[in-house]
Design a protein around this motif. Structure first.
Motif, PDB file in Angstrom:
ATOM      1  N   GLN A  52       0.852  -0.963   0.033  1.00 40.97           N
ATOM      2  CA  GLN A  52       0.247   0.076   0.060  1.00 40.97           C
ATOM      3  C   GLN A  52       0.808   1.327  -0.051  1.00 40.97           C
ATOM      4  O   GLN A  52       0.393   2.160  -0.338  1.00 40.97           O
ATOM      5  N   GLY A  53       2.091   1.273   0.167  1.00 43.27           N
ATOM      6  CA  GLY A  53       3.103   2.383   0.230  1.00 43.27           C
ATOM      7  C   GLY A  53       3.406   2.604  -1.315  1.00 43.27           C
ATOM      8  O   GLY A  53       3.913   3.852  -1.490  1.00 43.27           O
ATOM      9  N   LEU A  54       2.755   1.818  -2.327  1.00 44.96           N
ATOM     10  CA  LEU A  54       2.962   2.075  -3.695  1.00 44.96           C
ATOM     11  C   LEU A  54       1.777   2.841  -4.307  1.00 44.96           C
ATOM     12  O   LEU A  54       1.585   3.056  -5.569  1.00 44.96           O
ATOM     13  N   ILE A  55       0.565   3.071  -3.513  1.00 42.38           N
ATOM     14  CA  ILE A  55      -0.691   3.603  -3.715  1.00 42.38           C
ATOM     15  C   ILE A  55      -0.602   4.849  -4.662  1.00 42.38           C
ATOM     16  O   ILE A  55       0.158   5.856  -4.296  1.00 42.38           O
ATOM     17  N   THR A  56      -1.190   4.981  -5.920  1.00 46.28           N
ATOM     18  CA  THR A  56      -1.242   5.973  -6.738  1.00 46.28           C
ATOM     19  C   THR A  56      -2.542   5.883  -7.667  1.00 46.28           C
ATOM     20  O   THR A  56      -3.100   4.813  -7.655  1.00 46.28           O
ATOM     21  N   PRO A  57      -3.144   7.119  -8.084  1.00 52.51           N
ATOM     22  CA  PRO A  57      -4.442   6.877  -8.626  1.00 52.51           C
ATOM     23  C   PRO A  57      -4.371   5.887  -9.991  1.00 52.51           C
ATOM     24  O   PRO A  57      -5.382   5.162 -10.228  1.00 52.51           O
ATOM     25  N   GLN A  58      -3.208   6.108 -10.733  1.00 49.89           N
ATOM     26  CA  GLN A  58      -2.956   5.264 -11.737  1.00 49.89           C
ATOM     27  C   GLN A  58      -3.045   3.602 -11.506  1.00 49.89           C
ATOM     28  O   GLN A  58      -3.406   2.890 -12.019  1.00 49.89           O
ATOM     29  N   LEU A  59      -2.158   3.420 -10.476  1.00 49.27           N
ATOM     30  CA  LEU A  59      -2.063   2.210  -9.942  1.00 49.27           C
ATOM     31  C   LEU A  59      -3.158   1.557  -9.528  1.00 49.27           C
ATOM     32  O   LEU A  59      -3.625   0.263  -9.705  1.00 49.27           O
ATOM     33  N   THR A  60      -3.975   2.286  -9.015  1.00 50.14           N
ATOM     34  CA  THR A  60      -5.387   1.787  -8.437  1.00 50.14           C
ATOM     35  C   THR A  60      -6.298   1.451  -9.296  1.00 50.14           C
ATOM     36  O   THR A  60      -6.927   0.540  -9.268  1.00 50.14           O
ATOM     37  N   SER A  61      -6.210   2.077 -10.447  1.00 49.81           N
ATOM     38  CA  SER A  61      -6.914   1.834 -11.664  1.00 49.81           C
ATOM     39  C   SER A  61      -6.530   0.500 -12.218  1.00 49.81           C
ATOM     40  O   SER A  61      -7.448  -0.421 -12.647  1.00 49.81           O
ATOM     41  N   VAL A  62      -5.411   0.057 -12.274  1.00 51.19           N
ATOM     42  CA  VAL A  62      -4.802  -1.112 -12.683  1.00 51.19           C
ATOM     43  C   VAL A  62      -5.379  -2.246 -11.784  1.00 51.19           C
ATOM     44  O   VAL A  62      -5.576  -3.422 -12.267  1.00 51.19           O
ATOM     45  N   MET A  63      -5.093  -1.962 -10.495  1.00 47.22           N
ATOM     46  CA  MET A  63      -5.381  -3.129  -9.504  1.00 47.22           C
ATOM     47  C   MET A  63      -6.955  -3.504  -9.452  1.00 47.22           C
ATOM     48  O   MET A  63      -7.357  -4.242  -9.233  1.00 47.22           O
ATOM     49  N   LYS A  64      -7.829  -2.342  -9.759  1.00 44.62           N
ATOM     50  CA  LYS A  64      -9.200  -2.480 -10.021  1.00 44.62           C
ATOM     51  C   LYS A  64      -9.675  -3.411 -11.041  1.00 44.62           C
ATOM     52  O   LYS A  64     -10.187  -4.293 -11.043  1.00 44.62           O
ATOM     53  N   PHE A  65      -8.704  -3.212 -12.243  1.00 42.14           N
ATOM     54  CA  PHE A  65      -8.846  -4.033 -13.173  1.00 42.14           C
ATOM     55  C   PHE A  65      -8.575  -5.309 -13.101  1.00 42.14           C
ATOM     56  O   PHE A  65      -9.410  -6.543 -13.414  1.00 42.14           O
ATOM     57  N   PHE A  66      -7.465  -5.558 -12.382  1.00 38.71           N
ATOM     58  CA  PHE A  66      -7.095  -7.128 -12.036  1.00 38.71           C
ATOM     59  C   PHE A  66      -7.971  -7.821 -10.898  1.00 38.71           C
ATOM     60  O   PHE A  66      -8.415  -8.952 -11.137  1.00 38.71           O
TER      61      PHE A  66
END
Length: 219
Positions: A52-66
């Motif tokens: 969760q230290g890597l959280i960014t808006p862009q990465l959150t979108s990617v993770m929601k896709f997965f």
């Protein structure tokens, strides 16, 4: 009932499969025991803080896709699509065992959640989920479904390059689904690992059963 002898190749396949089944079972039992003994707190928190230290808006979108790729809606859609394709190709046993794998795996996951009744993490949930946490349903059922599809692809493809690409693609997809559950704050890392282990154990059992039926049908 007439005894159905297995070929030497299938016997070797079973021997390797039993070894893998034992490994998956041991991993799940280890995490289940540590959960009961309440020894997972430090392990889980260390990984959660790193992920969760890597959280960014862009990465959150990617993770929601997965995480969507491991959702009930997506797996049900892909399951129906796969079954229709296999029935069209007259792969009846494959379709039956895919149904047994995903259906049985889902029931097995619900049973395990009921047994352990672990509450979900509350550190930094990006999305909201209900129900118990251990083991992760996304991780477990995704491992089973995509693992079965990966096994079918290994049987279908003849070239080693195609087989290798299939294994890598399926492995990365399943890993990212599990990682997304930690990133989004709805599962502990131990939930995900235990889900992979339980799913792997059930997957091996289903593949062993399918192997027997395919060999029997070929004779």
């Amino acid at each position: 009932m007439k005894f159905f002898p297995l070929s030497l190749l299938t016997k070797k396949f079973f021997l390797y499969s039993l070894g893998i089944l034992a490994i998956f079972s041991y991993i799940f039992a280890k995490f289940a025991d540590e959960l009961v003994e309440k020894e997972l707190h430090t392990f889980d928190l260390q990984i959660i803080h790193q992920v969760q230290g890597l959280i960014t808006p862009q990465l959150t979108s990617v993770m929601k896709f997965f995480t969507f790729m491991g959702s009930i809606k997506m797996l049900l859609f892909l399951f129906l699509l796969s079954c229709l394709f296999m029935l069209w190709r007259k792969k009846v046993w494959e379709a039956i065992f895919l149904l047994l794998a995903i259906g049985g795996g889902t029931v097995f996951n619900l049973f395990l959640k009921w047994v352990f009744q672990r509450a979900r993490p509350t550190l930094h949930p990006i999305i909201q989920e209900t129900g118990y946490s251990f083991p992760s349903g996304h991780s477990m059922v995704s491992f089973i479904f995509y693992g079965m599809i990966g096994y079918f692809l290994l049987l279908f493809f003849e070239r080693r390059v195609a087989k290798a690409i299939s294994v890598v693609f399926i492995s990365v997809l399943v890993f990212m689904i599990g990682l997304s559950r930690i990133y989004l704050g709805v599962h502990y890392p131990s939930d995900v690992i235990a889900g992979f282990a339980a799913g792997g154990a059930w997957l091996v059992i289903c593949i062993m059963g399918l192997r027997v039926m395919i060999e029997r049908g070929s004779r």
